[in-house]
Design a protein around this motif. Structure first.
Motif, PDB file in Angstrom:
ATOM      1  N   VAL A 149      30.280  36.779  30.003  1.00 19.81           N
ATOM      2  CA  VAL A 149      31.386  36.704  30.160  1.00 19.81           C
ATOM      3  C   VAL A 149      31.607  36.076  31.556  1.00 19.81           C
ATOM      4  N   LEU A 150      30.619  37.300  32.156  1.00 21.35           N
ATOM      5  CA  LEU A 150      30.858  37.192  33.806  1.00 21.35           C
ATOM      6  C   LEU A 150      30.092  36.283  34.966  1.00 21.35           C
ATOM      7  N   SER A 151      28.921  35.875  33.961  1.00 18.95           N
ATOM      8  CA  SER A 151      28.105  35.355  34.654  1.00 18.95           C
ATOM      9  C   SER A 151      28.165  33.462  34.484  1.00 18.95           C
ATOM     10  N   GLU A 152      28.770  34.340  33.281  1.00 22.33           N
ATOM     11  CA  GLU A 152      29.944  32.523  33.283  1.00 22.33           C
ATOM     12  C   GLU A 152      31.261  32.449  33.637  1.00 22.33           C
ATOM     13  N   ILE A 153      31.711  33.127  34.282  1.00 21.59           N
ATOM     14  CA  ILE A 153      32.344  33.291  35.503  1.00 21.59           C
ATOM     15  C   ILE A 153      32.291  32.893  36.561  1.00 21.59           C
ATOM     16  N   PHE A 154      30.675  33.953  36.917  1.00 20.95           N
ATOM     17  CA  PHE A 154      30.388  33.225  38.558  1.00 20.95           C
ATOM     18  C   PHE A 154      29.838  31.451  38.360  1.00 20.95           C
ATOM     19  N   ASN A 155      29.445  31.413  36.813  1.00 23.67           N
ATOM     20  CA  ASN A 155      28.918  29.801  37.284  1.00 23.67           C
ATOM     21  C   ASN A 155      29.973  28.490  37.338  1.00 23.67           C
ATOM     22  N   LEU A 156      31.712  29.365  37.136  1.00 19.39           N
ATOM     23  CA  LEU A 156      32.780  28.577  36.633  1.00 19.39           C
ATOM     24  C   LEU A 156      33.029  28.721  38.712  1.00 19.39           C
ATOM     25  N   GLN A 157      32.692  29.418  39.066  1.00 22.82           N
ATOM     26  CA  GLN A 157      33.417  30.017  40.832  1.00 22.82           C
ATOM     27  C   GLN A 157      32.616  28.949  41.716  1.00 22.82           C
ATOM     28  N   GLN A 158      31.390  29.193  40.961  1.00 27.25           N
ATOM     29  CA  GLN A 158      30.462  27.872  41.865  1.00 27.25           C
ATOM     30  C   GLN A 158      30.838  26.426  41.723  1.00 27.25           C
ATOM     31  N   GLN A 159      31.426  26.109  40.930  1.00 26.89           N
ATOM     32  CA  GLN A 159      31.342  25.059  40.289  1.00 26.89           C
ATOM     33  C   GLN A 159      32.550  24.364  40.911  1.00 26.89           C
ATOM     34  N   GLU A 191      36.575  47.850  37.003  1.00 30.68           N
ATOM     35  CA  GLU A 191      35.458  48.881  37.192  1.00 30.68           C
ATOM     36  C   GLU A 191      34.659  47.781  38.366  1.00 30.68           C
ATOM     37  N   LEU A 192      34.786  46.851  38.570  1.00 30.19           N
ATOM     38  CA  LEU A 192      33.515  45.950  39.607  1.00 30.19           C
ATOM     39  C   LEU A 192      34.272  45.742  40.359  1.00 30.19           C
ATOM     40  N   PRO A 193      35.337  46.354  41.615  1.00 31.74           N
ATOM     41  CA  PRO A 193      35.959  45.709  42.058  1.00 31.74           C
ATOM     42  C   PRO A 193      35.577  44.779  44.057  1.00 31.74           C
ATOM     43  N   SER A 194      33.559  44.856  43.730  1.00 38.38           N
ATOM     44  CA  SER A 194      33.593  44.645  44.775  1.00 38.38           C
ATOM     45  C   SER A 194      32.676  42.887  44.215  1.00 38.38           C
ATOM     46  N   LEU A 195      32.950  43.074  43.770  1.00 35.88           N
ATOM     47  CA  LEU A 195      32.086  41.647  42.832  1.00 35.88           C
ATOM     48  C   LEU A 195      33.212  40.446  42.349  1.00 35.88           C
ATOM     49  N   LEU A 196      34.760  41.267  41.132  1.00 32.58           N
ATOM     50  CA  LEU A 196      35.601  39.966  40.997  1.00 32.58           C
ATOM     51  C   LEU A 196      37.325  40.777  42.334  1.00 32.58           C
ATOM     52  N   GLU A 200      40.506  35.037  43.743  1.00 27.13           N
ATOM     53  CA  GLU A 200      39.125  34.076  43.646  1.00 27.13           C
ATOM     54  C   GLU A 200      39.053  33.929  42.106  1.00 27.13           C
ATOM     55  N   LEU A 201      39.520  34.339  40.550  1.00 31.96           N
ATOM     56  CA  LEU A 201      39.139  34.212  39.661  1.00 31.96           C
ATOM     57  C   LEU A 201      40.580  33.353  38.970  1.00 31.96           C
ATOM     58  N   THR A 202      41.651  33.483  39.483  1.00 31.78           N
ATOM     59  CA  THR A 202      42.386  32.335  39.463  1.00 31.78           C
ATOM     60  C   THR A 202      42.172  30.935  40.183  1.00 31.78           C
ATOM     61  N   ASP A 203      41.907  30.785  41.463  1.00 34.99           N
ATOM     62  CA  ASP A 203      41.377  29.702  41.587  1.00 34.99           C
ATOM     63  C   ASP A 203      39.699  29.219  40.651  1.00 34.99           C
ATOM     64  N   ALA A 204      39.525  30.032  39.597  1.00 39.08           N
ATOM     65  CA  ALA A 204      38.339  29.671  38.915  1.00 39.08           C
ATOM     66  C   ALA A 204      39.205  28.828  37.733  1.00 39.08           C
ATOM     67  N   LEU A 205      39.707  29.813  37.818  1.00 40.50           N
ATOM     68  CA  LEU A 205      40.253  29.780  35.252  1.00 40.50           C
ATOM     69  C   LEU A 205      41.126  28.828  35.407  1.00 40.50           C
ATOM     70  N   VAL A 206      42.094  28.484  36.619  1.00 37.38           N
ATOM     71  CA  VAL A 206      43.317  27.736  36.332  1.00 37.38           C
ATOM     72  C   VAL A 206      42.631  25.707  36.094  1.00 37.38           C
ATOM     73  N   VAL A 230      51.770  34.953  42.852  1.00 40.25           N
ATOM     74  CA  VAL A 230      52.326  33.895  43.089  1.00 40.25           C
ATOM     75  C   VAL A 230      51.904  32.989  44.849  1.00 40.25           C
ATOM     76  N   SER A 231      52.275  34.144  45.230  1.00 43.07           N
ATOM     77  CA  SER A 231      51.729  33.104  47.316  1.00 43.07           C
ATOM     78  C   SER A 231      50.559  32.225  47.427  1.00 43.07           C
ATOM     79  N   HIS A 232      49.789  33.287  46.977  1.00 43.44           N
ATOM     80  CA  HIS A 232      48.682  32.275  46.342  1.00 43.44           C
ATOM     81  C   HIS A 232      48.626  30.979  45.805  1.00 43.44           C
ATOM     82  N   ILE A 233      48.738  30.849  44.962  1.00 41.95           N
ATOM     83  CA  ILE A 233      49.167  29.619  43.633  1.00 41.95           C
ATOM     84  C   ILE A 233      49.876  29.050  44.889  1.00 41.95           C
ATOM     85  N   ILE A 234      51.107  28.686  45.264  1.00 44.42           N
ATOM     86  CA  ILE A 234      51.873  28.618  46.066  1.00 44.42           C
ATOM     87  C   ILE A 234      51.262  27.238  47.310  1.00 44.42           C
TER      88      ILE A 234
END
Length: 1125
Positions: A149-159, A191-196, A200-206, A230-234
């Motif tokens: 799951v995390l690798s797929e998320i990283f792949n999506l963020q890179q794209q 558990e992984l605050p330094s990586l996630l 940033e997750l919102t920008d990728a998953l949208v 919300v403020s980041h998305i706006i």
């Protein structure tokens, strides 16, 4: 066929798996998570709390930071909620993964991604999955699932970072895995605050189809991040961009999840000026706030916000299904609702007025084009007939402006007929409205003003009026007002109807600048400006006079403009030239003007006016504020005379009324001008044009000394308490006369009376002017104490501030003790004396410092007035040629300039002769002190004269004056230094006396002003002396030498470097005289007889002795000067 489908048919173990639905987070669940209300969560169904189970499981398993009783109870409640939920076991297994080891692996993967520019994402075989990500995800252990799951998320963020279109991600796109993916991401975020990072997750998953559901679930598990997300998305949302719709969907989902923050989210949109569609959809959730919110956007103080929303309206009104269309539907329903219940609603006027302003703003600022339904509804609202209340007047005023601002409301014949009927009703009910509403403004004035502007085709003025009434800046184009213009000018108000109706409108009582709205004075001003009254022969003078009498302070800004337009119509011909002169308006008569000044105590005329009687109608007109009415009338008189003189050529010989100078001089012009200056804020629009007119036409009433001494008018000599006490004291004339008669024997009585008089305001002091001025010579006799003279001088100055010209004539009559010289004066203005006759006073007047100061004050005023009167005389007596046109006569202009210069130079010469007389007559200590004082007074006057007109200094010195005055005038006139610039020109004159005067003057100048330029002038003078001595005969040489020797000593004293030149001149001249006397001949004559030789020898010896004395003076002044060594 997809990978998932293949796995389902080949492996019997997957046949039993059914799709799992990811439930949306409800508002009550999110609210319970925010407040950690476990009791409420326990009462909700399992399917409803399923999205927030990861955070609940993690809270139940982690050891708490505090071991308080309340904490333990909360933990027990959470465990009670989780018991019996099967999926909790799988979530617990995700918490048992070794995230430290996983973090290291993921960091290595990220590093390899950064190193390889062509990294295309992790392949399934690298996860240890041989049969695809989806199938491998189902069969993998817990740790590998998290890794996938995390690798797929990283792949999506890179794209997303590389701005590539996202590829199909099976575990994120397929709904059967969403619950597990959300569980994994929730645990990984904690558990992984330094990586996630949730932003940033919102920008990728949208960018994925179910991204908004995943993000809402993540935010529900971390409710403290709601506002940041919300403020980041706006901030990063662009509605026109590729992901704009996805972000709008996400924002709406987040808003529905937390409806309590809808208004806060809307405020963020406004502050950032982003996502207007989302902002409007949030507003539609609270329809009661819709009108107020839109009005604030379009009519608020933020120009940037207004422009941003206007751009959105223009760009989105053509889109179907847009939020703006939903808003228009809601607003339309509100219009229909309040229109149908107009008679029942108590606040119909208020609601209707707000809607009218909002639609005007949408049309004018936002460029919204009304559809047919909106036009019909607005037309019904605009043509409503409200009740006659102040709010009803406001509503009708706004409706009238909306008809002009929105031409689509009269775009069809039925709509036009409805508007005409409503306007006709408004005209009929205007008086009823004004009577019942209690407002100072009238709808009739506004209708008249609109009609006037339409008749004169002044669309700009209409635009300004509509914009100021609506309180917004909207464009009104000329071509869009054709239909409404036709209604006003042809169907409702013809020009003649406008003129006849306007003149019957009552004047506004107590008209002042604080009255808002459009008043009758606006209509009359515009009709005068367009000359409608003149065209239809409607007299307007009486109305304007009544309005002037009804004006109070602060003066209404239209009143000065009304007076100006009235004066123009009186004098300036109509540009078309078709108006009959017999039907021109009539100016105010002297009786009408004096009616305004009937309460003034300062109206004194030098000569009696012809008998005048007021009519009954005039006697009934009350003056509301005498000061305001008098200032407006003075402005009329000043402007009338100025305009008449400026347009003499345009009058074409037509006789125009002139106000006599005696009449003008008797009015308290100066006092009123100072009052306008004292209340400057109340007469802001009147003071400056009035000051300009008085300075140009009556300069003697606005001299510099008067402005510097204005405190005599504003403040008395005593304090405020004494002034308040003495203002009410009425001093008897008999007591004043006794004090003045006994000023020598009982000075204390005069001192007390003078102090009482100084406490009175100038207008109250004026009634004692005649008594005070009659005793003027007596007060300034030498035996009277100086303190009394100072008090009397202050009284005279205070009277001069309110009665200048009248006081000057009375003062001169008292000084001369006879009326003969005064009655023989030649008047350019009946209230002013000819300048030279001012100085034709007895000698003792010039010997008194106080009398001399008063005389010079009068002289300044008469000289200033003389210039203006000569200009007026030239204009009134202009020479006309054969063609009837006024011709400019250069010779007359030159004669006028010469006359003015002669008057000023003669005045200076007379004063300089007075100075010579005083210096010769000063034989005792008192006379010497008076002479010093008079020298300072005359020096100050001459200094001011030279500064105001530098050419006068050149003229006076070219004409020369007594040489004995030169030291005094150089010492007491600071501006004498300007003579250094031109004094060398006088040395070219062949007259010996002028050369001697120039050299004497130059020596005193260089002695006072030892500047580099003075050295050059001194050298030039010495060269002239040397050349002249070489050309003159013995007798002329001796005369010349006798006069220039003291000047040579002063040259050498000022510039020791010139001592050699001076000695050389003395030695050369001495040798010449000695040789000529020895031979008995001159340079120009034959040998003399014995007796003539003896006489010549004797004179030469005397001049040789004089040269020797001059040499000694040089040695003592230069060689023995201690400053040189």
């Amino acid at each position: 066929m997809s990978t998932t489908a293949t796995a389902t048919t080949t492996n019997p173990t997957t046949v039993a798996r059914t799709p799992v639905k990811l439930y949306d987070v409800t508002a009550r669940v999110f609210n319970a998570m925010q407040t950690l209300d476990i009791t409420s969560l326990a009462s909700y169904p399992q399917s409803e709390i399923r999205p927030v189970l990861p955070s609940l499981v993690r809270m139940s398993l982690l050891s708490p930071l505090d071991n308080t009783t309340s904490s333990m109870e909360s933990r027990k409640k959470i465990l009670a909620v989780l018991i019996g939920i099967e999926v909790v076991n799988s979530i617990v297994s995700y918490l048992q993964v070794n995230y430290h080891e996983l973090e290291n692996e993921l960091k290595k993967e990220l590093q390899s991604r950064q190193k390889s520019a062509y990294f295309e994402g992790q392949q399934p075989s690298e996860y240890g999955l041989q049969s695809g990500i989806a199938l491998g995800f189902e069969r993998s252990d817990v740790a590998r699932k998290v890794r996938v799951v995390l690798s797929e998320i990283f792949n999506l963020q890179q794209q997303v970072t590389e701005q590539k279109p996202p590829t199909h991600l099976e575990i994120l796109d397929d709904g059967i895995y969403l619950e597990e993916v959300v569980d994994i991401l929730c645990i990984a975020l904690a558990e992984l605050p330094s990586l996630l990072n949730i932003l940033e997750l919102t920008d990728a998953l949208v960018h994925v189809p179910n991204g908004h559901r995943i993000i809402c679930a993540l935010v529900a598990n971390f409710p403290d991040c709601y506002r940041d997300v919300v403020s980041h998305i706006i901030a990063n949302c662009d509605e026109e961009g590729s992901d704009g719709k996805h972000r709008l969907t996400l924002l709406m989902a987040l808003s529905e999840m937390n409806p309590s923050q809808a208004l806060a989210n809307r405020s963020m949109c406004v502050d950032m000026m982003k996502v207007p569609s989302f902002m409007l959809k949030l507003t539609l959730k609270h329809p009661e706030d819709l009108i107020a919110f839109l009005t604030g956007l379009l009519l608020g103080n933020d120009q940037n916000l207004r422009s941003w929303f206007a751009v959105y309206i223009r760009s989105s009104q053509k889109r179907k299904g847009d939020a703006l269309n939903l808003v228009r539907v809601e607003l339309l329903q509100k219009i229909i609702q309040i229109t149908s219940k107009a008679s029942e609603l108590k606040d119909f006027n208020l609601q209707g007025a707000v809607l009218l302003r909002l639609y005007c703003a949408l049309r004018g600022i936002g460029g919204l084009k009304f559809n047919d339904d909106e036009i019909n509804a607005l037309s019904q609202l605009v043509t409503s007939c409200p009740k006659p209340t102040p709010s009803g007047v406001r509503f009708v005023t706004l409706a009238l402006c909306m008809l002009v601002a929105c031409p689509s409301l009269v775009s069809t014949v039925p709509l036009e007929n409805k508007a005409v009927e409503w306007l006709q009703w408004l005209i009929r009910e205007d008086a009823f409205f004004c009577k019942r509403s209690g407002t100072s403004t009238s709808l009739g004035e506004m209708l008249l003003l609109l009609a006037i502007h339409f008749h004169s085709n002044q669309i700009t003025a209409i635009s300004e009026m509509v914009c100021s009434t609506l309180a917004m800046k909207i464009p009104i184009r000329p071509n869009s007002t054709n239909r409404i213009k036709q209604l006003f000018t042809q169907d409702l108000f013809t020009e003649q109807v406008v003129a006849l109706h306007a003149v019957r409108v009552p004047v506004t009582p107590n008209l002042n600048g604080t009255i808002p709205g459009y008043l009758p004075v606006h209509c009359i001003h515009q009709l005068l400006k367009s000359r409608t009254f003149l065209k239809h022969k409607v007299p307007i003078k009486s109305w304007i006079f009544k309005q002037i009498c009804s004006s109070v302070r602060p003066v209404h800004p239209v009143m000065p403009a009304l007076v100006e337009v009235f004066v123009n119509t009186l004098i300036i011909p109509n540009p078309t030239g078709k108006v009959n002169i017999d039907h021109m308006h009539r100016p105010f008569t002297e009786i009408e003007i004096l009616h305004v000044f009937r309460t003034s105590q300062l109206t004194f005329f030098a000569e009696d006016l012809p008998p005048m009687t007021e009519s009954e109608e005039l006697a009934q007109i009350e003056v509301s504020c005498p000061l305001t009415a008098q200032l407006l009338m003075i402005y009329y008189l000043m402007l009338y005379e100025d305009t008449r003189l400026m347009n003499l050529s345009a009058l074409g010989g037509r006789k125009q009324k002139e106000y006599s100078n005696n009449f003008m001089g008797g009015l308290p012009l100066k006092y009123l001008l100072q009052k306008a200056h004292q209340y400057h804020n109340d007469y802001l629009s009147l003071f400056h044009p009035l000051l300009r007119l008085i300075i140009s036409n009556y300069p003697h009433l606005s001299m510099v000394d008067d402005w510097l001494e204005e405190h005599y008018l504003v403040n008395g000599c005593g304090g405020p308490s004494s002034q308040l006490e003495m203002t009410n004291v009425d001093l008897k004339p008999e007591f004043l006369s006794r004090a003045l008669d006994t000023v020598k024997t009982k000075p204390h009585l005069a001192i007390r009376v003078f102090k009482q008089l100084l406490q009175l305001p100038p207008e109250a002091l004026a009634k004692y002017a005649q008594q005070l001025v009659q005793h003027l010579p007596l007060i300034f006799e030498r035996s009277v104490p100086r303190y009394i003279k100072d008090l009397y001088n202050d009284l005279w100055l205070r009277l001069n501030s309110v009665l200048p010209t009248t006081l000057w004539i009375m003062s001169l009559r008292a000084i001369t003790k006879t009326t003969d010289s005064i009655s023989r004066r030649t008047f350019a203005n009946e209230s002013l004396l000819e300048p030279m006759e001012v100085l034709s006073c007895p000698t003792h007047v010039f010997c008194s410092p106080y009398l001399l100061m008063i005389l010079l004050r009068i002289l300044k005023g008469s000289l200033a007035a003389s210039k203006t009167c000569l200009n007026v005389h030239m204009q009134n007596k202009a020479c006309a040629g054969q063609d009837g046109l006024v011709q400019t006569d250069a010779d007359r202009e030159e004669l006028k300039t010469t006359l003015i210069a002669s008057q000023e130079s003669a005045a200076v010469h007379i004063l300089l002769e007075v100075l010579e007389y005083m210096s010769n007559a000063a034989d005792d200590r008192v006379s010497q002190l008076e002479m010093r004082e008079i020298q300072g007074i005359i020096g100050t006057y001459v200094h001011q004269a030279f500064i105001s007109e530098p050419s006068l200094a050149k003229l006076v010195h070219f004409q020369t004056y007594p040489k004995s005055v030169i030291p005094m005038i150089v010492a007491s006139v600071p501006s004498m230094h300007i003579c250094i610039d031109f004094v060398h020109e006088f040395l070219n004159v062949t007259e010996m006396d002028k050369q001697i005067f120039t050299i004497e003057l130059t020596s005193h100048l260089v002695l006072n002003y030892s500047i580099p330029k003075s050295l050059g002038v001194s050298k030039f003078c010495l060269n002239v002396i040397q050349t002249t001595l070489s050309l003159l005969t013995s007798s002329a040489k001796c005369k010349f030498l006798r006069n220039v020797l003291p000047a040579m000593v002063r040259f050498a004293e000022t510039f020791p470097i010139l001592a050699d030149d001076c000695v050389n001149i003395l030695m050369t001249t001495g040798r010449s005289l000695h040789s000529q006397s020895s031979l008995g001949v001159t340079t120009m004559q034959m040998p003399l007889t014995e007796s003539a030789k003896l006489c010549s020898y004797r004179d030469a010896q005397l001049h040789i002795v004089m040269i020797e004395d001059a040499f000694k003076a040089l040695v003592s002044a230069v060689m023995q000067k201690s400053e040189l060594y």
